[in-house]
Scaffold this motif. Sequence first.
Motif, PDB file in Angstrom:
ATOM      1  N   MET A   1       0.813  -1.200   0.000  1.00  0.00           N
ATOM      2  CA  MET A   1       0.000   0.000   0.000  1.00  0.00           C
ATOM      3  C   MET A   1       0.860   1.270   0.000  1.00  0.00           C
ATOM      4  SD  MET A   1      -3.037  -0.969  -0.132  1.00  0.00           S
ATOM      5  CE  MET A   1      -3.892  -2.487   0.040  1.00  0.00           C
ATOM      6  N   LEU A   2       2.144   1.133   0.227  1.00  0.00           N
ATOM      7  CA  LEU A   2       2.987   2.315   0.332  1.00  0.00           C
ATOM      8  C   LEU A   2       3.025   3.069  -0.994  1.00  0.00           C
ATOM      9  CD1 LEU A   2       5.910   0.993   2.523  1.00  0.00           C
ATOM     10  CD2 LEU A   2       3.803   2.108   3.219  1.00  0.00           C
ATOM     11  N   GLY A   3       3.232   4.380  -0.905  1.00  0.00           N
ATOM     12  CA  GLY A   3       3.280   5.222  -2.080  1.00  0.00           C
ATOM     13  C   GLY A   3       1.932   5.798  -2.460  1.00  0.00           C
ATOM     14  N   LYS A   4       0.884   5.403  -1.780  1.00  0.00           N
ATOM     15  CA  LYS A   4      -0.452   5.930  -2.069  1.00  0.00           C
ATOM     16  C   LYS A   4      -0.543   7.378  -1.605  1.00  0.00           C
ATOM     17  CE  LYS A   4      -2.252   2.133  -3.717  1.00  0.00           C
ATOM     18  NZ  LYS A   4      -2.790   2.011  -5.036  1.00  0.00           N
ATOM     19  N   ARG A   5      -1.485   8.112  -2.210  1.00  0.00           N
ATOM     20  CA  ARG A   5      -1.622   9.547  -1.954  1.00  0.00           C
ATOM     21  C   ARG A   5      -2.758   9.821  -0.977  1.00  0.00           C
ATOM     22  NH1 ARG A   5      -3.156  12.081  -6.530  1.00  0.00           N
ATOM     23  NH2 ARG A   5      -2.032  13.967  -6.060  1.00  0.00           N
ATOM     24  N   VAL A   6      -2.495  10.709  -0.012  1.00  0.00           N
ATOM     25  CA  VAL A   6      -3.460  11.039   1.028  1.00  0.00           C
ATOM     26  C   VAL A   6      -3.672  12.549   1.067  1.00  0.00           C
ATOM     27  CG1 VAL A   6      -3.966  10.908   3.509  1.00  0.00           C
ATOM     28  CG2 VAL A   6      -2.677   9.059   2.402  1.00  0.00           C
ATOM     29  N   MET A   7      -4.938  12.951   1.155  1.00  0.00           N
ATOM     30  CA  MET A   7      -5.292  14.347   1.407  1.00  0.00           C
ATOM     31  C   MET A   7      -5.710  14.440   2.874  1.00  0.00           C
ATOM     32  SD  MET A   7      -8.511  16.690   0.088  1.00  0.00           S
ATOM     33  CE  MET A   7      -8.017  16.843  -1.608  1.00  0.00           C
ATOM     34  N   CYS A   8      -5.136  15.379   3.605  1.00  0.00           N
ATOM     35  CA  CYS A   8      -5.457  15.582   5.015  1.00  0.00           C
ATOM     36  C   CYS A   8      -6.296  16.847   5.166  1.00  0.00           C
ATOM     37  CB  CYS A   8      -4.191  15.735   5.845  1.00  0.00           C
ATOM     38  SG  CYS A   8      -3.079  14.327   5.741  1.00  0.00           S
ATOM     39  N   VAL A   9      -7.407  16.721   5.885  1.00  0.00           N
ATOM     40  CA  VAL A   9      -8.321  17.843   6.079  1.00  0.00           C
ATOM     41  C   VAL A   9      -8.549  18.030   7.579  1.00  0.00           C
ATOM     42  CG1 VAL A   9     -10.548  18.844   5.449  1.00  0.00           C
ATOM     43  CG2 VAL A   9      -9.469  17.154   3.932  1.00  0.00           C
ATOM     44  N   ASP A  10      -8.136  19.169   8.092  1.00  0.00           N
ATOM     45  CA  ASP A  10      -8.297  19.491   9.512  1.00  0.00           C
ATOM     46  C   ASP A  10      -8.210  20.997   9.650  1.00  0.00           C
ATOM     47  OD1 ASP A  10      -7.745  19.809  12.428  1.00  0.00           O
ATOM     48  OD2 ASP A  10      -7.540  17.625  12.365  1.00  0.00           O
ATOM     49  N   ASP A  11      -9.039  21.575  10.521  1.00  0.00           N
ATOM     50  CA  ASP A  11      -9.003  23.027  10.664  1.00  0.00           C
ATOM     51  C   ASP A  11      -7.883  23.516  11.585  1.00  0.00           C
ATOM     52  OD1 ASP A  11     -10.215  22.153  12.991  1.00  0.00           O
ATOM     53  OD2 ASP A  11     -11.990  23.402  12.796  1.00  0.00           O
ATOM     54  N   GLU A  29       2.341   9.392   0.429  1.00  0.00           N
ATOM     55  CA  GLU A  29       2.549  10.766  -0.041  1.00  0.00           C
ATOM     56  C   GLU A  29       1.345  11.602   0.392  1.00  0.00           C
ATOM     57  OE1 GLU A  29       2.295  13.354  -4.152  1.00  0.00           O
ATOM     58  OE2 GLU A  29       2.582  11.194  -4.314  1.00  0.00           O
ATOM     59  N   VAL A  30       1.595  12.723   1.031  1.00  0.00           N
ATOM     60  CA  VAL A  30       0.512  13.650   1.352  1.00  0.00           C
ATOM     61  C   VAL A  30       0.426  14.629   0.188  1.00  0.00           C
ATOM     62  CG1 VAL A  30      -0.329  15.409   2.943  1.00  0.00           C
ATOM     63  CG2 VAL A  30       0.803  13.363   3.837  1.00  0.00           C
ATOM     64  N   CYS A  31      -0.636  14.491  -0.598  1.00  0.00           N
ATOM     65  CA  CYS A  31      -0.767  15.306  -1.812  1.00  0.00           C
ATOM     66  C   CYS A  31      -1.376  16.671  -1.519  1.00  0.00           C
ATOM     67  CB  CYS A  31      -1.567  14.567  -2.874  1.00  0.00           C
ATOM     68  SG  CYS A  31      -3.254  14.162  -2.427  1.00  0.00           S
ATOM     69  N   ALA A  32      -2.014  16.828  -0.354  1.00  0.00           N
ATOM     70  CA  ALA A  32      -2.581  18.125   0.020  1.00  0.00           C
ATOM     71  C   ALA A  32      -2.929  18.121   1.501  1.00  0.00           C
ATOM     72  CB  ALA A  32      -3.830  18.433  -0.795  1.00  0.00           C
ATOM     73  N   THR A  33      -2.780  19.286   2.119  1.00  0.00           N
ATOM     74  CA  THR A  33      -3.300  19.526   3.458  1.00  0.00           C
ATOM     75  C   THR A  33      -4.196  20.751   3.343  1.00  0.00           C
ATOM     76  OG1 THR A  33      -1.400  20.887   4.088  1.00  0.00           O
ATOM     77  CG2 THR A  33      -1.306  18.553   4.684  1.00  0.00           C
ATOM     78  N   VAL A  34      -5.442  20.614   3.756  1.00  0.00           N
ATOM     79  CA  VAL A  34      -6.389  21.718   3.658  1.00  0.00           C
ATOM     80  C   VAL A  34      -7.111  21.880   4.985  1.00  0.00           C
ATOM     81  CG1 VAL A  34      -6.679  21.517   1.161  1.00  0.00           C
ATOM     82  CG2 VAL A  34      -8.219  20.276   2.657  1.00  0.00           C
ATOM     83  N   GLN A  35      -7.578  23.110   5.238  1.00  0.00           N
ATOM     84  CA  GLN A  35      -8.164  23.436   6.526  1.00  0.00           C
ATOM     85  C   GLN A  35      -9.685  23.535   6.516  1.00  0.00           C
ATOM     86  OE1 GLN A  35      -5.024  26.679   7.329  1.00  0.00           O
ATOM     87  NE2 GLN A  35      -5.694  25.971   9.340  1.00  0.00           N
ATOM     88  N   SER A  36     -10.330  23.140   5.423  1.00  0.00           N
ATOM     89  CA  SER A  36     -11.797  23.199   5.413  1.00  0.00           C
ATOM     90  C   SER A  36     -12.377  22.124   4.502  1.00  0.00           C
ATOM     91  CB  SER A  36     -12.279  24.577   4.934  1.00  0.00           C
ATOM     92  OG  SER A  36     -12.134  24.697   3.531  1.00  0.00           O
ATOM     93  N   PRO A  49      -7.024  11.876  -4.570  1.00  0.00           N
ATOM     94  CA  PRO A  49      -6.189  11.123  -3.624  1.00  0.00           C
ATOM     95  C   PRO A  49      -6.740   9.718  -3.405  1.00  0.00           C
ATOM     96  CG  PRO A  49      -7.575  12.672  -2.453  1.00  0.00           C
ATOM     97  CD  PRO A  49      -7.776  12.936  -3.920  1.00  0.00           C
ATOM     98  N   ASP A  50      -5.878   8.817  -2.961  1.00  0.00           N
ATOM     99  CA  ASP A  50      -6.305   7.447  -2.673  1.00  0.00           C
ATOM    100  C   ASP A  50      -7.125   7.379  -1.387  1.00  0.00           C
ATOM    101  OD1 ASP A  50      -4.936   5.941  -4.866  1.00  0.00           O
ATOM    102  OD2 ASP A  50      -3.202   6.921  -3.962  1.00  0.00           O
ATOM    103  N   VAL A  51      -6.788   8.247  -0.421  1.00  0.00           N
ATOM    104  CA  VAL A  51      -7.493   8.305   0.858  1.00  0.00           C
ATOM    105  C   VAL A  51      -7.578   9.763   1.289  1.00  0.00           C
ATOM    106  CG1 VAL A  51      -7.497   7.586   3.295  1.00  0.00           C
ATOM    107  CG2 VAL A  51      -6.550   6.069   1.568  1.00  0.00           C
ATOM    108  N   VAL A  52      -8.669  10.095   1.965  1.00  0.00           N
ATOM    109  CA  VAL A  52      -8.835  11.419   2.578  1.00  0.00           C
ATOM    110  C   VAL A  52      -8.997  11.212   4.068  1.00  0.00           C
ATOM    111  CG1 VAL A  52     -10.286  13.491   2.717  1.00  0.00           C
ATOM    112  CG2 VAL A  52      -9.974  12.332   0.514  1.00  0.00           C
ATOM    113  N   THR A  53      -8.182  11.911   4.870  1.00  0.00           N
ATOM    114  CA  THR A  53      -8.416  11.919   6.313  1.00  0.00           C
ATOM    115  C   THR A  53      -9.190  13.190   6.626  1.00  0.00           C
ATOM    116  OG1 THR A  53      -6.347  13.056   6.913  1.00  0.00           O
ATOM    117  CG2 THR A  53      -6.292  10.642   6.811  1.00  0.00           C
ATOM    118  N   LEU A  54     -10.280  13.047   7.379  1.00  0.00           N
ATOM    119  CA  LEU A  54     -11.147  14.187   7.695  1.00  0.00           C
ATOM    120  C   LEU A  54     -11.310  14.336   9.193  1.00  0.00           C
ATOM    121  CD1 LEU A  54     -14.260  13.829   5.334  1.00  0.00           C
ATOM    122  CD2 LEU A  54     -12.647  15.718   5.378  1.00  0.00           C
ATOM    123  N   ASP A  55     -11.065  15.539   9.700  1.00  0.00           N
ATOM    124  CA  ASP A  55     -11.376  15.841  11.097  1.00  0.00           C
ATOM    125  C   ASP A  55     -12.892  15.904  11.221  1.00  0.00           C
ATOM    126  OD1 ASP A  55     -11.419  16.705  13.742  1.00  0.00           O
ATOM    127  OD2 ASP A  55     -10.935  18.779  13.219  1.00  0.00           O
TER     128      ASP A  55
END
Length: 127
Positions: A1-11, A29-36, A49-55
Amino acid sequence: MLGKRVMCVDDSPIMLAKLKQLIESLGYEVCATVQSGHDALRLYPELIPDVVTLDITMMGLDGIETAKQLLAQHPDARIVMVTSHGQQNMVVKALKAGAKGYVMKPIGAAKLSEHLARALELGKVYE
Protein backbone atom coordinates in the motif's frame (compact mmCIF):
# COMPACT_ATOMS: atom_id res chain seq x y z
CA MET A 1 0.00 0.00 0.00
CA LEU A 2 2.99 2.32 0.33
CA GLY A 3 3.28 5.22 -2.08
CA LYS A 4 -0.45 5.93 -2.07
CA ARG A 5 -1.62 9.55 -1.95
CA VAL A 6 -3.46 11.04 1.03
CA MET A 7 -5.29 14.35 1.41
CA CYS A 8 -5.46 15.58 5.01
CA VAL A 9 -8.32 17.84 6.08
CA ASP A 10 -8.30 19.49 9.51
CA ASP A 11 -9.00 23.03 10.66
CA SER A 12 -5.98 22.96 13.01
CA PRO A 13 -2.67 23.83 11.30
CA ILE A 14 -0.79 22.09 14.14
CA MET A 15 -2.78 18.87 13.70
CA LEU A 16 -2.31 19.03 9.92
CA ALA A 17 1.46 19.33 10.33
CA LYS A 18 1.57 16.39 12.77
CA LEU A 19 -0.69 14.26 10.59
CA LYS A 20 1.33 15.04 7.46
CA GLN A 21 4.58 14.10 9.18
CA LEU A 22 3.10 10.87 10.55
CA ILE A 23 1.54 9.82 7.24
CA GLU A 24 4.76 10.51 5.35
CA SER A 25 6.74 8.52 7.93
CA LEU A 26 4.49 5.56 7.05
CA GLY A 27 5.53 5.80 3.39
CA TYR A 28 2.45 7.56 1.99
CA GLU A 29 2.55 10.77 -0.04
CA VAL A 30 0.51 13.65 1.35
CA CYS A 31 -0.77 15.31 -1.81
CA ALA A 32 -2.58 18.13 0.02
CA THR A 33 -3.30 19.53 3.46
CA VAL A 34 -6.39 21.72 3.66
CA GLN A 35 -8.16 23.44 6.53
CA SER A 36 -11.80 23.20 5.41
CA GLY A 37 -14.31 20.81 3.97
CA HIS A 38 -15.01 23.31 1.20
CA ASP A 39 -11.34 23.23 0.14
CA ALA A 40 -11.36 19.42 0.23
CA LEU A 41 -14.44 19.30 -2.02
CA ARG A 42 -12.88 21.79 -4.42
CA LEU A 43 -9.48 20.08 -4.65
CA TYR A 44 -10.54 16.42 -4.62
CA PRO A 45 -11.43 16.14 -8.34
CA GLU A 46 -8.15 17.81 -9.26
CA LEU A 47 -5.99 15.57 -7.04
CA ILE A 48 -7.98 12.30 -6.80
CA PRO A 49 -6.19 11.12 -3.62
CA ASP A 50 -6.30 7.45 -2.67
CA VAL A 51 -7.49 8.31 0.86
CA VAL A 52 -8.84 11.42 2.58
CA THR A 53 -8.42 11.92 6.31
CA LEU A 54 -11.15 14.19 7.69
CA ASP A 55 -11.38 15.84 11.10
CA ILE A 56 -14.88 15.08 12.29
CA THR A 57 -15.40 18.39 14.14
CA MET A 58 -14.10 21.05 11.77
CA MET A 59 -15.59 24.50 11.97
CA GLY A 60 -18.00 25.39 9.18
CA LEU A 61 -18.55 22.32 7.02
CA ASP A 62 -17.78 19.50 9.47
CA GLY A 63 -16.22 16.17 8.58
CA ILE A 64 -19.51 14.29 8.41
CA GLU A 65 -21.10 16.74 5.98
CA THR A 66 -17.87 16.91 3.98
CA ALA A 67 -17.85 13.10 3.74
CA LYS A 68 -21.48 13.03 2.59
CA GLN A 69 -20.90 15.64 -0.11
CA LEU A 70 -17.60 14.14 -1.23
CA LEU A 71 -19.10 10.67 -1.57
CA ALA A 72 -22.18 12.03 -3.37
CA GLN A 73 -19.86 13.54 -5.99
CA HIS A 74 -17.17 10.81 -5.92
CA PRO A 75 -18.63 7.48 -4.72
CA ASP A 76 -15.24 5.75 -4.86
CA ALA A 77 -13.62 8.19 -2.39
CA ARG A 78 -12.06 6.49 0.62
CA ILE A 79 -12.38 8.44 3.84
CA VAL A 80 -10.88 7.90 7.28
CA MET A 81 -12.31 10.14 9.99
CA VAL A 82 -10.05 11.59 12.67
CA THR A 83 -11.79 12.18 15.99
CA SER A 84 -11.26 12.88 19.67
CA HIS A 85 -12.27 10.49 22.43
CA GLY A 86 -15.87 10.80 23.57
CA GLN A 87 -17.33 11.35 20.12
CA GLN A 88 -18.71 7.84 19.55
CA ASN A 89 -22.10 9.11 18.35
CA MET A 90 -20.34 11.18 15.70
CA VAL A 91 -18.25 8.18 14.65
CA VAL A 92 -21.44 6.20 13.99
CA LYS A 93 -22.76 9.09 11.89
CA ALA A 94 -19.47 9.22 9.97
CA LEU A 95 -19.57 5.49 9.20
CA LYS A 96 -23.20 5.80 8.09
CA ALA A 97 -22.14 8.70 5.86
CA GLY A 98 -19.70 6.37 4.12
CA ALA A 99 -16.38 6.72 5.94
CA LYS A 100 -14.26 3.57 5.76
CA GLY A 101 -13.08 3.95 9.34
CA TYR A 102 -11.86 6.28 12.01
CA VAL A 103 -8.77 7.01 14.08
CA MET A 104 -8.94 8.41 17.59
CA LYS A 105 -6.69 11.27 18.74
CA PRO A 106 -3.95 11.17 19.84
CA ILE A 107 -3.08 9.30 16.68
CA GLY A 108 -0.57 6.48 16.88
CA ALA A 109 1.46 5.35 13.87
CA ALA A 110 0.37 1.70 14.06
CA LYS A 111 -3.36 2.49 14.22
CA LEU A 112 -3.15 5.08 11.48
CA SER A 113 -1.21 2.70 9.23
CA GLU A 114 -3.82 -0.01 9.81
CA HIS A 115 -6.74 2.31 9.05
CA LEU A 116 -5.17 3.79 5.92
CA ALA A 117 -4.41 0.30 4.59
CA ARG A 118 -7.94 -0.89 5.30
CA ALA A 119 -9.49 2.19 3.72
CA LEU A 120 -7.66 1.30 0.54
CA GLU A 121 -9.52 -2.01 0.39
CA LEU A 122 -12.53 -1.15 -1.77
CA GLY A 123 -15.92 -1.34 -0.12
CA LYS A 124 -14.68 -2.51 3.25
CA VAL A 125 -16.28 -0.66 6.15
CA TYR A 126 -14.81 -1.47 9.54
CA GLU A 127 -14.41 -0.19 13.08
